[in-house]
Design an enzyme around this catalytic site. Structure first.
Site, PDB file in Angstrom:
ATOM      1  N   CYS A   1       0.830  -1.208   0.000  1.00  0.00           N
ATOM      2  CA  CYS A   1       0.000   0.000   0.000  1.00  0.00           C
ATOM      3  C   CYS A   1       0.870   1.266   0.000  1.00  0.00           C
ATOM      4  CB  CYS A   1      -0.965  -0.049   1.192  1.00  0.00           C
ATOM      5  SG  CYS A   1      -2.410   1.010   0.999  1.00  0.00           S
TER       6      CYS A   1
ATOM      7  N   GLU B   1      -0.648  -8.831   4.894  1.00  0.00           N
ATOM      8  CA  GLU B   1      -0.419  -9.005   6.343  1.00  0.00           C
ATOM      9  C   GLU B   1      -1.738  -9.036   7.123  1.00  0.00           C
ATOM     10  OE1 GLU B   1      -0.447  -6.237   4.818  1.00  0.00           O
ATOM     11  OE2 GLU B   1      -0.736  -4.517   6.150  1.00  0.00           O
TER      12      GLU B   1
ATOM     13  N   HIS C   1      -3.444  -5.776   1.234  1.00  0.00           N
ATOM     14  CA  HIS C   1      -2.686  -6.005   2.470  1.00  0.00           C
ATOM     15  C   HIS C   1      -2.581  -7.496   2.789  1.00  0.00           C
ATOM     16  CE1 HIS C   1      -2.400  -1.828   4.060  1.00  0.00           C
ATOM     17  NE2 HIS C   1      -3.401  -1.640   3.224  1.00  0.00           N
TER      18      HIS C   1
END
Lengths: 254, 90
Positions: free
Chosen positions: A86, A205, A203
């Site tokens: 991002c 994660e 994302h």
């Protein structure tokens, strides 16, 4: 195996990345303040999401001049694996380590939702546990994720196989309705020519625990662990075609 | 700042940053649509940009122009998507 998560003023997904690699994957992990001038022995670097310097001027524009970026550029030039997520993607673009730039989302809306992306290339350190064509469900959260590159750059990215992730619809097709922000050619993530610097707007994660709705992000983070452990995809085995990086090397359009 | 720079006269510079014509400007398009709904049907196009005012100590307007163009190129604009114009006034 040691990860570094770089923290800029305004990074707000740094703890998400740290949690994923440290607590979920179980690897030694350091936060690195952006004023640091060493990666402290990290094997892989994550530039996390957020709003470095508040995005006050442009996304990633000011973070690019942080001292740590000199070190990240050198690490990348030596073949070290770097993942931009991002805002981390935007910083890598501003630093000239990746091509293109992010425009405001075509809808002008901040989009925060789960999207489907297709892995286009499994030959990067962050996708080698995936299959080309594999679909992943990952969350996005951004207002400026509309990937743009001039036509000649876009053609070069496609020709070199540097498009790593594409937004797709439920059938896995890169259609306009599968594209959350207007990105050119539905591009969600790219890599550099040497393939060791990879970045994406979604994302991974935040998709490492079933509690969060998807574990597909683990493939991306586990890939780099496999890369480091086997020595594949590193500078020694791939050689690198990366042009000299560094803060003053941002390519100028002609 | 060096003593020479501190003693130099002040120069005012304006920097205009706009998206390149080839780049879609969703904010400009939205503003144009708003203007049409307000009755300004004659507005054919709107492009949104950024405007900076810099006050610079420099030995000459030429030196100020050079510095500010470098600043615009390195930080204020992203040459991948934006173009810029610098105006310097003594």
């Amino acid at each position: 195996m040691k990860f570094a998560v770089v923290v800029f003023p305004g990074s707000n997904c740094d703890h998400d990345a740290y949690h994923a690699v440290k607590h979920v994957l179980g690897h030694d992990t350091d936060f690195l303040w952006h004023k640091e001038t060493s990666l402290k022995g990290a094997d892989a670097v994550i530039l996390p999401g957020g709003f470095s310097y508040g995005d006050y001027l442009r996304t990633g524009a000011v973070a690019r001049f942080s001292p740590i970026m000199q070190v990240v550029a050198r690490f990348a030039a030596e073949g070290g694996p770097v993942l931009g997520i991002c805002n981390g993607f935007q910083i890598l673009q501003e630093a000239g380590l990746l091509d293109g730039a992010m425009l405001r989302n075509r809808s002008l809306k901040f989009r925060c939702e789960a999207v489907r992306v297709r892995v286009e290339r499994a030959d990067t350190p962050f996708t080698n546990l995936c299959q080309a064509g594999q679909l992943l469900t990952l969350p996005i959260a951004h207002g400026d994720g509309n990937f743009y590159a001039p036509t000649d750059v876009l053609e070069r990215l496609e020709r070199n196989g540097q498009v790593v992730f594409r937004y797709v619809n439920a059938e896995g097709e890169p259609t306009p309705d599968g594209n959350p922000n207007g990105s050119l050619d539905n591009i969600a993530g790219i890599c550099n020519e040497a393939r060791n610097v990879v970045a994406l707007m979604p994302h991974p994660e935040r998709a490492c625990e079933s509690l969060l709705g998807s574990v597909d992000g683990r493939l991306i983070l586990d890939s780099v662990v496999a890369t480091i452990r086997t020595g594949a995809n590193t500078a020694e085995t791939v050689g690198w075609a990366f042009r000299a990086g560094g803060l003053e090397q941002r390519p100028r359009p002609t | 700042m060096s003593d020479a720079a501190a003693a130099a006269p002040t120069v005012r510079a304006k920097v205009f940053v706009t998206l390149k014509p080839s780049v879609f400007d969703p904010q400009g398009t939205t503003i144009a649509e708003a203007l049409h709904s307000m009755g300004y049907g004659g507005v054919e196009d709107v492009r949104q940009g950024k405007y900076f005012e810099l006050t610079v100590r420099a030995e000459s307007t030429g030196e100020a122009q050079r510095q500010v163009e470098e600043i615009a190129d390195r930080l204020l604009a992203n040459p991948v998507i934006e173009s810029y114009r610098v105006e310097v006034q003594p």
